[in-house]
Design a protein around this motif. Structure first.
Motif, short mmCIF file in Angstrom:
data_model
loop_
_atom_site.label_atom_id
_atom_site.label_comp_id
_atom_site.label_asym_id
_atom_site.label_seq_id
_atom_site.Cartn_x
_atom_site.Cartn_y
_atom_site.Cartn_z
N CYS A 36 -18.58 -70.28 37.80
CA CYS A 36 -19.53 -71.32 38.21
C CYS A 36 -19.87 -72.32 37.11
N GLU A 86 -33.01 -67.61 37.58
CA GLU A 86 -32.75 -69.06 37.57
C GLU A 86 -31.28 -69.39 37.33
N LEU A 87 -30.63 -68.68 36.42
CA LEU A 87 -29.22 -68.98 36.17
C LEU A 87 -28.35 -68.56 37.35
N TYR A 90 -28.88 -71.33 40.12
CA TYR A 90 -28.21 -72.54 39.67
C TYR A 90 -26.70 -72.46 39.92
N GLN A 91 -26.10 -71.36 39.55
CA GLN A 91 -24.65 -71.23 39.65
C GLN A 91 -24.19 -71.03 41.09
N GLY A 93 -25.52 -72.34 43.63
CA GLY A 93 -25.58 -73.66 44.25
C GLY A 93 -24.33 -74.48 44.02
#
Length: 255
Positions: A36, A86-87, A90-91, A93
């Motif tokens: 990602c 959060e990471l 994010y990835q 997405g």
């Protein structure tokens, strides 16, 4: 009748650099875990790999890792559960957007490298990753090391989990994968790797590096694209599975 999903980590190049033999391996697998952008991958590589998976009818998965391009996401980092959440969001997405834009869908999530191993042992990190997956899309499958905290966290979050085993890695007595760099951690012989995979699927157990029998649940087998002779490993495994009458199907598909 036994059945199994075959997954492989893919799209792990970056810019002008390539890694693995994605096109050659894609014909053997049923699920692709696409990098990602944190441990490997970039926008162009994600899109190319998504399109390749769709061409072969292979399930598209996100392969989120630690933000460590130099270490390929295989070095342990101290992160909080909030950072893990959060990471992961994010990835996911990134791959989800490319899958949709190419007419496909994101089917599963499998953490990469050190993040995978950390979540296998740490329930707070596992809970954070499971929560991230659930909130992005509760229909997503969560791949995790068989018997690990990530599997239990996924089930507690209401996700459908897929217990993963490894054809080309050795196991420790506590159920963890033998750390890379340890002699015998990676099984280089394609025949031995295929034999181990068949045993895990049919017997629900594997012989550990210490010589003990470890019970496990095998729903998907990981093939590493960066293992020397990866294509030979994949071909030998498919041949062994066919010989044993084991059906190869995408995780989550009926029948």
């Amino acid at each position: 009748m036994h059945r199994i999903d075959l997954n492989c980590d893919m799209g792990e190049g970056f810019g002008v650099y390539t890694a693995g033999r994605d096109r050659e391996l894609m014909k053997y697998i049923t699920s692709a875990n696409i990098a990602c952008g944190f441990h490997a991958g970039d926008a162009a590589t994600i899109r190319k790999t998504v399109k390749l998976a769709l061409e072969h009818g292979v399930a598209i998965g996100a392969h989120p890792g630690l933000p460590d391009l130099a270490g390929f996401g295989r070095r342990t980092m101290q992160i909080t559960p909030q950072e893990a959440y959060e990471l992961t969001v994010y990835q996911l997405g990134a791959v989800q957007a490319f899958a949709r834009s190419e007419g496909g869908e994101l089917r599963h999530v499998k953490p990469h490298g050190a993040l995978y191993n950390m979540a296998a042992a740490s329930r707070p990190l596992a809970d954070a990753i499971a929560e991230a997956v659930y909130k992005v899309d509760a229909r997503l499958l969560l791949f995790g090391l068989s018997g690990s905290e990530l599997i239990w966290a996924g089930e507690a979050a209401g996700l459908r989990t897929v217990s993963e085993v490894f054809a080309d890695r050795s196991y420790e007595a506590d159920g963890a994968l033998t750390p890379r760099g340890t002699p015998g951690a990676v099984i280089a012989d394609a025949g031995l790797a295929a034999e181990q995979a068949v045993g895990m699927i049919k017997r629900g157990a594997v012989r550990t590096r210490q010589g003990s029998e470890l019970a496990l649940k095998a729903e998907t087998v990981c093939l590493h694209g960066d293992t020397p002779g990866a294509a030979e490993h994949a071909a030998r495994l498919r041949e062994a599975l066919d010989k044993e009458g084991i059906l190869v199907r995408r995780a989550g598909d009926p029948g």
